[in-house]
Design a protein around this motif. Structure first.
Motif, mmCIF file in Angstrom:
data_model
loop_
_atom_site.group_PDB
_atom_site.id
_atom_site.type_symbol
_atom_site.label_atom_id
_atom_site.label_comp_id
_atom_site.label_asym_id
_atom_site.label_seq_id
_atom_site.Cartn_x
_atom_site.Cartn_y
_atom_site.Cartn_z
ATOM 1 N N VAL A 230 0.851 -1.193 0.000
ATOM 2 C CA VAL A 230 0.000 0.000 0.000
ATOM 3 C C VAL A 230 0.887 1.244 0.000
ATOM 4 O O VAL A 230 0.650 2.194 -0.750
ATOM 5 C CB VAL A 230 -0.939 -0.012 1.226
ATOM 6 C CG1 VAL A 230 -1.637 1.328 1.379
ATOM 7 C CG2 VAL A 230 -1.959 -1.128 1.097
ATOM 8 N N VAL A 231 1.947 1.200 0.809
ATOM 9 C CA VAL A 231 2.865 2.331 0.902
ATOM 10 C C VAL A 231 3.474 2.663 -0.460
ATOM 11 O O VAL A 231 3.433 3.811 -0.906
ATOM 12 C CB VAL A 231 3.996 2.029 1.906
ATOM 13 C CG1 VAL A 231 5.158 2.988 1.723
ATOM 14 C CG2 VAL A 231 3.464 2.092 3.319
ATOM 15 N N LEU A 289 -7.459 5.596 1.919
ATOM 16 C CA LEU A 289 -6.417 6.560 1.546
ATOM 17 C C LEU A 289 -5.793 6.181 0.208
ATOM 18 O O LEU A 289 -5.653 6.992 -0.704
ATOM 19 C CB LEU A 289 -5.348 6.593 2.644
ATOM 20 C CG LEU A 289 -4.120 7.466 2.416
ATOM 21 C CD1 LEU A 289 -4.486 8.927 2.565
ATOM 22 C CD2 LEU A 289 -3.001 7.103 3.384
ATOM 23 N N MET A 290 -5.452 4.894 0.083
ATOM 24 C CA MET A 290 -4.819 4.422 -1.139
ATOM 25 C C MET A 290 -5.750 4.561 -2.343
ATOM 26 O O MET A 290 -5.336 5.020 -3.409
ATOM 27 C CB MET A 290 -4.412 2.968 -0.950
ATOM 28 C CG MET A 290 -4.029 2.277 -2.233
ATOM 29 S SD MET A 290 -3.480 0.616 -1.862
ATOM 30 C CE MET A 290 -3.582 -0.099 -3.478
ATOM 31 N N ALA A 291 -7.007 4.172 -2.153
ATOM 32 C CA ALA A 291 -7.962 4.278 -3.259
ATOM 33 C C ALA A 291 -8.095 5.735 -3.677
ATOM 34 O O ALA A 291 -8.137 6.048 -4.870
ATOM 35 C CB ALA A 291 -9.308 3.701 -2.837
ATOM 36 N N GLY A 292 -8.125 6.616 -2.684
ATOM 37 C CA GLY A 292 -8.233 8.041 -2.978
ATOM 38 C C GLY A 292 -7.034 8.539 -3.784
ATOM 39 O O GLY A 292 -7.184 9.212 -4.796
ATOM 40 N N VAL A 293 -5.841 8.165 -3.330
ATOM 41 C CA VAL A 293 -4.629 8.599 -4.029
ATOM 42 C C VAL A 293 -4.651 8.096 -5.472
ATOM 43 O O VAL A 293 -4.397 8.833 -6.417
ATOM 44 C CB VAL A 293 -3.361 8.093 -3.305
ATOM 45 C CG1 VAL A 293 -2.134 8.269 -4.193
ATOM 46 C CG2 VAL A 293 -3.175 8.847 -1.998
ATOM 47 N N GLY A 300 0.517 7.018 -8.429
ATOM 48 C CA GLY A 300 1.057 7.307 -7.105
ATOM 49 C C GLY A 300 1.517 8.751 -6.990
ATOM 50 O O GLY A 300 1.470 9.515 -7.952
ATOM 51 N N LEU A 301 1.940 9.123 -5.770
ATOM 52 C CA LEU A 301 2.284 10.524 -5.516
ATOM 53 C C LEU A 301 3.555 10.959 -6.236
ATOM 54 O O LEU A 301 3.653 12.075 -6.719
ATOM 55 C CB LEU A 301 2.442 10.750 -4.003
ATOM 56 C CG LEU A 301 1.172 10.590 -3.167
ATOM 57 C CD1 LEU A 301 1.485 10.721 -1.685
ATOM 58 C CD2 LEU A 301 0.130 11.622 -3.576
ATOM 59 N N MET C 120 -2.152 -4.538 -7.142
ATOM 60 C CA MET C 120 -2.101 -4.097 -5.758
ATOM 61 C C MET C 120 -3.409 -3.489 -5.285
ATOM 62 O O MET C 120 -3.829 -3.678 -4.149
ATOM 63 C CB MET C 120 -0.972 -3.078 -5.590
ATOM 64 C CG MET C 120 0.380 -3.707 -5.660
ATOM 65 S SD MET C 120 0.476 -5.045 -4.475
ATOM 66 C CE MET C 120 1.279 -6.287 -5.454
ATOM 67 N N ILE C 121 -4.077 -2.750 -6.158
ATOM 68 C CA ILE C 121 -5.298 -2.085 -5.698
ATOM 69 C C ILE C 121 -6.414 -3.111 -5.519
ATOM 70 O O ILE C 121 -7.226 -3.007 -4.607
ATOM 71 C CB ILE C 121 -5.725 -0.918 -6.627
ATOM 72 C CG1 ILE C 121 -6.722 -0.027 -5.888
ATOM 73 C CG2 ILE C 121 -6.282 -1.386 -7.918
ATOM 74 C CD1 ILE C 121 -7.073 1.243 -6.626
ATOM 75 N N THR C 122 -6.442 -4.144 -6.351
ATOM 76 C CA THR C 122 -7.462 -5.170 -6.144
ATOM 77 C C THR C 122 -7.183 -5.912 -4.839
ATOM 78 O O THR C 122 -8.109 -6.222 -4.083
ATOM 79 C CB THR C 122 -7.487 -6.175 -7.320
ATOM 80 O OG1 THR C 122 -6.154 -6.556 -7.647
ATOM 81 C CG2 THR C 122 -8.137 -5.569 -8.537
ATOM 82 N N LEU C 123 -5.909 -6.155 -4.564
ATOM 83 C CA LEU C 123 -5.538 -6.774 -3.290
ATOM 84 C C LEU C 123 -5.973 -5.894 -2.119
ATOM 85 O O LEU C 123 -6.551 -6.375 -1.141
ATOM 86 C CB LEU C 123 -4.019 -6.994 -3.251
ATOM 87 C CG LEU C 123 -3.421 -7.417 -1.920
ATOM 88 C CD1 LEU C 123 -3.942 -8.779 -1.516
ATOM 89 C CD2 LEU C 123 -1.893 -7.456 -1.987
ATOM 90 N N ALA C 124 -5.747 -4.599 -2.263
ATOM 91 C CA ALA C 124 -6.084 -3.689 -1.171
ATOM 92 C C ALA C 124 -7.588 -3.662 -0.913
ATOM 93 O O ALA C 124 -8.029 -3.637 0.235
ATOM 94 C CB ALA C 124 -5.575 -2.285 -1.500
ATOM 95 N N PHE C 125 -8.375 -3.705 -1.976
ATOM 96 C CA PHE C 125 -9.826 -3.696 -1.782
ATOM 97 C C PHE C 125 -10.290 -4.969 -1.079
ATOM 98 O O PHE C 125 -11.192 -4.935 -0.233
ATOM 99 C CB PHE C 125 -10.546 -3.527 -3.117
ATOM 100 C CG PHE C 125 -10.686 -2.102 -3.532
ATOM 101 C CD1 PHE C 125 -11.375 -1.204 -2.737
ATOM 102 C CD2 PHE C 125 -10.111 -1.638 -4.698
ATOM 103 C CE1 PHE C 125 -11.502 0.124 -3.097
ATOM 104 C CE2 PHE C 125 -10.227 -0.314 -5.082
ATOM 105 C CZ PHE C 125 -10.920 0.570 -4.274
#
Lengths: 306, 276, 323
Positions: A230-231, A289-293, A300-301, C120-125
């Motif tokens: 995530v980071v 937070l991640m989805a928002g970013v 990414g940032l 990664m985003i699918t994993l995060a969800f």
């Protein structure tokens, strides 16, 4: 809630964020320079913590155990790179995910065979087991302060290594443009192995430092690995600066969220609902937070590449 | 109406970091003409095509097509408006047969593809329309071959055919002759001329914006020529005038013309667009 | 160049189906009824893995969070049962719809990103969903939710007893066959062609006029909804739902099934589920450290036989890096 509490939780967030950074830094370098997803990165963190426990016990000293564990884990990492991971650089991401997923299964089971299924004890060094008075009314764990100190030192060292040394330049060049690094006539193979060993060493530092606070047990690497992902996704894959900013964001948001959201919800919502909703929202805060970013910045940032 | 502008590009700008790829380009392509866009490598021709087709967003400026402002529309919407492109680097579906490639492009413009049950094979109309395009591009004999197994020249023909199958009003051809030998180039020239003749005089004439390095082809095909140098348009005129234009000769054309008449012809080809 | 022609495939499929129809009878005759339930579990996972194969194999979208939909489907059935709604006619469609809706939300966001970011985003969800259900104390939290029994299913005046192993088995079999057939039709239809072509060359698909994002999203939603059905069945199968269903290792296991069976092959998901679960079962009867050999086998397959079991039996154009 008092200022003392907020300060204390901020320190906790900083401490957590710095440890996340140690993992994320190695991960993002491997990601950036080799275009490789390495799920087994968390396993190195676990192996680091276990080796730390064993070596500390064998040597009788935390301070002897620490460098030995870091070196040993780096060796394990390099061995892994030379034997298996090297074959995966040219493969697609799904293959990398699956192969390193297999490595997690294997390493978890090996650790279970060697150290057993029960969590292993790893104690804080005696001198640091107590609290320290930081401010009138704020006493904070000496050991956690050490973690923050070590985290800051490693972060600064890493910054200099990556921005000021020749090897660091090569790594950065490789992260943003692999062809260029190859064209510069660098021994890419050796560089990759080196970077991998270095990443493993950072993992071991994090594992060794966090070991006494969290439980040293099988599977400990996986949850923190996902946080590290995530980071780097928030920070931008391949960017050390992004990893640092992302780690701090995730560390602080997660810690502060868990500490204060339930209180906050109780101010507005009926107690039953608040006690249900508070922890739920707090636990998913970093993913939001991640989805928002990613919604606003899909790269990414700090995008390291195009 | 033939003669009016089908594509009207106004003050288009595109930067990549510090690099200005498209510098205030204004260009009108008239309905029914073959308009060639020439310029040295790195002049920003492909970038411009990208902005016209919608694959790239312009930083500033407007693209008007058929009287409508399409600057903010996506690539697939522009295709439906009647603007289709081909690629400099062959971009076909190598795992599909040649006919299936074309049928796919036909499918894009004929009805919804949110069809989950009816077998594609049963949709005769798709394949009939695809077969017509197949004949147009002269690949009748290769319909059942896997696109990936075609010779380079044939792949380039299919590349143009994919754009053609969308039934465009305006065809953006990005170096259709890239990597071709003289014989294959000749076939491509004949193809474009044939398409033009086929729809000439109708109320739906074919309009082409052609990016090409092969000067022989450019001067045989183009009704008008625009010259792009370092992202800027330095001239737009009839071929004969372009040939005489001093600025154009100085900036670009002098070398190329000499090449085209000298022995280095084949070499000039091989320098750009190797077979993909 | 295929070792088996289409006709052979049909025969093999028919033979397999026949085998599946007589399987419970044979097991009962051999006094091995345990294996009937085991087969049900395999068939349910076959649905789940096949749904993942649709986006991963056919669509080239490497989703690392597919277990989210398995969990969503299972929890819908579990929660509705807890609230007194036991009819399969209500709770199963709701499970499918809810999973599809989740897939719509997750897909709409995730499909804006590509490559590693998408993984990664699918994993995060999925992790988000995992923690959400862990903190859902009213429905068991971390410990999960034990269900009083299975859903009820009325056909006209006839009430099927789903607790009966035979009835349950044939219902699961029917649903699996329906799902596999529907996926087969889908891949032969316009939509399937579009999805496969997007995997091969997305930029060109845009350039010939397809709204690729929309098609990918629809594909993602279909896969999510089908996996929700598998989840609903799994809740019934186990009479238990817990956050473990959504753990990221579950998503990994589903991916492993797909690659074991064959990425993008029609029966890849089903064969992968069969092999993976049988492997687990057999190895775990020999050693408690069964993950070690499973991991080694997986590693070997990924490194040396990336086309999976289906790929070993039929050679066709393979997908390289970049999808």
């Amino acid at each position: 809630m008092s200022w003392i509490l907020i300060l204390e939780q901020s320190l906790n967030g900083l401490q957590f964020g710095l440890m996340l950074f140690l993992l994320a830094a190695g991960l993002t370098l491997v990601f950036g320079i080799m275009d490789m997803i390495n799920l087994a990165h968390g396993s190195l963190y676990m192996v680091g913590a276990y080796l730390m426990a064993t070596l500390t016990q064998a040597s009788g000293s935390y301070w002897i155990g620490l460098p030995l564990a870091v070196l040993a884990t780096a060796a394990v990492g390099m061995l892994l790179e030379v034997s298996i991971l090297r074959r995966l650089y040219q493969r697609d991401h799904m293959t990398q995910v699956l192969a390193t997923f297999a490595l997690i299964l294997i390493s978890n089971e090996l650790v279970r065979i060697i150290w057993g299924a029960q969590p292993v004890m790893l104690n804080t060094p005696d001198a640091l087991s107590g609290p320290v008075d930081l401010l009138p009314g704020l006493s904070y764990s000496a050991y956690r302060l050490l973690i923050i100190g070590v985290g800051l030192v490693v972060a600064v060292l890493l910054y200099f290594l990556v921005t000021r040394t020749r090897t660091g330049m090569l790594v950065r060049a490789g992260a943003s443009n692999r062809e260029m690094a190859t064209a510069m006539g660098v021994d890419i193979k050796r560089l990759f192995t080196l970077v991998f060993g270095f990443g493993a060493a950072l993992c071991a530092v994090a594992g060794a430092m966090l070991g006494p606070i969290l439980a040293v047990q099988v599977g400990m690497g996986e949850n923190i690995l996902i946080l590290a992902f995530v980071v780097i996704v928030i920070g931008g894959i391949g960017s050390i600066r992004g990893a640092l900013v992302g780690s701090m964001l995730v560390g602080v948001v997660d810690t502060i969220g868990r500490a204060f959201l339930p209180h906050l919800f109780r101010e507005f919502l009926p107690p039953a609902m608040a006690s249900n909703l508070g922890p739920a929202v707090a636990s998913i805060l970093i993913y939001v937070l991640m989805a928002g970013v990613l919604f606003w910045k899909p790269q990414g940032l700090f995008p390291a590449r195009g | 109406m033939p003669g009016e502008a089908l594509l009207d590009v106004r003050h288009l700008c595109k930067r990549f970091g510090g690099l200005v790829a498209t510098d205030d380009v204004s260009l009108a392509v008239r309905r029914g003409e073959v308009h060639a866009l020439i310029g040295p490598n790195g002049a920003g021709k492909t970038t411009l095509i990208g902005q016209l087709s919608g694959a790239l967003r312009a930083d500033q400026g407007q693209v008007l097509f058929d009287g409508r402002d399409i600057s903010r529309t996506s690539a697939h919407q522009r295709v439906h408006a009647g603007l289709a492109r081909s690629y400099q680097i062959t971009s076909i579906f190598k795992n599909l047969s040649v006919l299936d490639n074309l049928a796919l492009a036909v499918q894009a413009r004929s009805g919804s593809s949110l069809s989950f049950w009816r077998p594609l094979k049963a949709e005769r109309a798709l394949f009939e329309a695809a077969a017509a395009v197949l004949a147009q591009i002269g690949l009748q004999a290769r319909g059942d071959s896997l696109a990936g197994n075609l010779a380079h020249g044939e792949q380039r023909q299919l590349e143009v055919g994919l754009a053609l199958a969308t039934e465009p009003k305006l065809l953006l051809l990005d170096e259709p002759m890239a990597g071709m030998g003289p014989e294959e180039s000749e076939r491509m020239i004949a193809l474009v001329l044939g398409l033009k003749a086929q729809r000439a005089g109708s109320d739906n004439p074919l309009t082409v914006l052609l990016v090409e390095h092969d000067m022989d082809a450019v001067f045989r095909l183009a009704d008008r020529i625009s010259v792009l140098v370092q992202g800027r348009l330095i001239a737009t005129d009839a071929p004969a005038s372009i040939k005489r234009n001093a600025e154009v000769r100085k900036a670009y054309l002098g070398d190329e013309l000499d090449d085209a008449h000298g022995e280095a012809h084949g070499e000039a080809h091989s320098s750009h667009g190797a077979p993909a | 160049m295929t070792l088996f022609s289409a006709a052979h495939h049909r025969w093999l499929a028919m033979l397999a189906l026949l085998g599946l129809v007589v399987f419970p009878l044979a097991m009962q005759a051999l006094d091995q009824s345990f294996y009937i339930g085991f087969a049900c579990r395999i068939m349910i996972y076959a649905i789940a893995a096949s749904s993942l194969n649709l986006i991963l194999g056919n669509g080239g979208m490497v989703s690392f969070g597919h277990a989210a939909f398995l969990g969503a489907g299972a929890y819908v059935v579990g929660i509705m049962m807890e609230e007194g709604i036991v009819s399969a006619w209500i709770s199963w469609p709701v499970a499918v719809l809810a999973s599809g809706l989740f897939a719509l939300l997750i897909g709409a966001l995730s499909l804006r990103t590509r490559g590693v970011y998408f993984i990664m985003i699918t994993l995060a969800f999925a992790q988000m969903m995992y923690y959400l259900f862990i903190s859902l104390k009213a429905y068991g939290g971390e410990d999960g939710l034990s269900l009083p029994g299975r859903s009820s299913l009325e056909l006209g005046s006839l009430s099927l007893n789903l607790k009966d192993e035979f009835t349950w088995y044939y219902l699961v079999l029917l649903l699996m066959v329906l799902v596999l057939y529907a996926l087969h039709r889908l891949m032969q239809a316009r939509f399937g062609r579009v999805i496969e072509a997007i995997r091969e060359n997305e930029a060109r698909m845009e350039a010939i006029g397809f709204a690729t994002y929309r098609y990918k999203l629809v594909c993602f939603v279909i896969a999510g909804a089908l996996c929700g059905l598998a989840g609903a069945l799994l809740a019934n199968q186990n009479s238990f739902v817990s956050p473990k269903l959504i753990e990221w290792t579950q998503s990994g296991t589903l991916m492993v099934m797909v690659i074991l069976g064959g990425v993008g092959y029609h029966y890849g998901g089903a064969i992968g589920a069969l092999v993976m679960l049988v492997l687990e079962e057999v190895i775990s009867s020999y050693t408690i450290y069964w993950q070690l050999p499973v991991g080694l086998i997986l590693l070997a397959i990924v490194l040396w036989a990336p086309t999976g079991i289906c790929g070993a039996f039929s050679r066709r154009a393979q997908h390289g890096k970049g999808h």
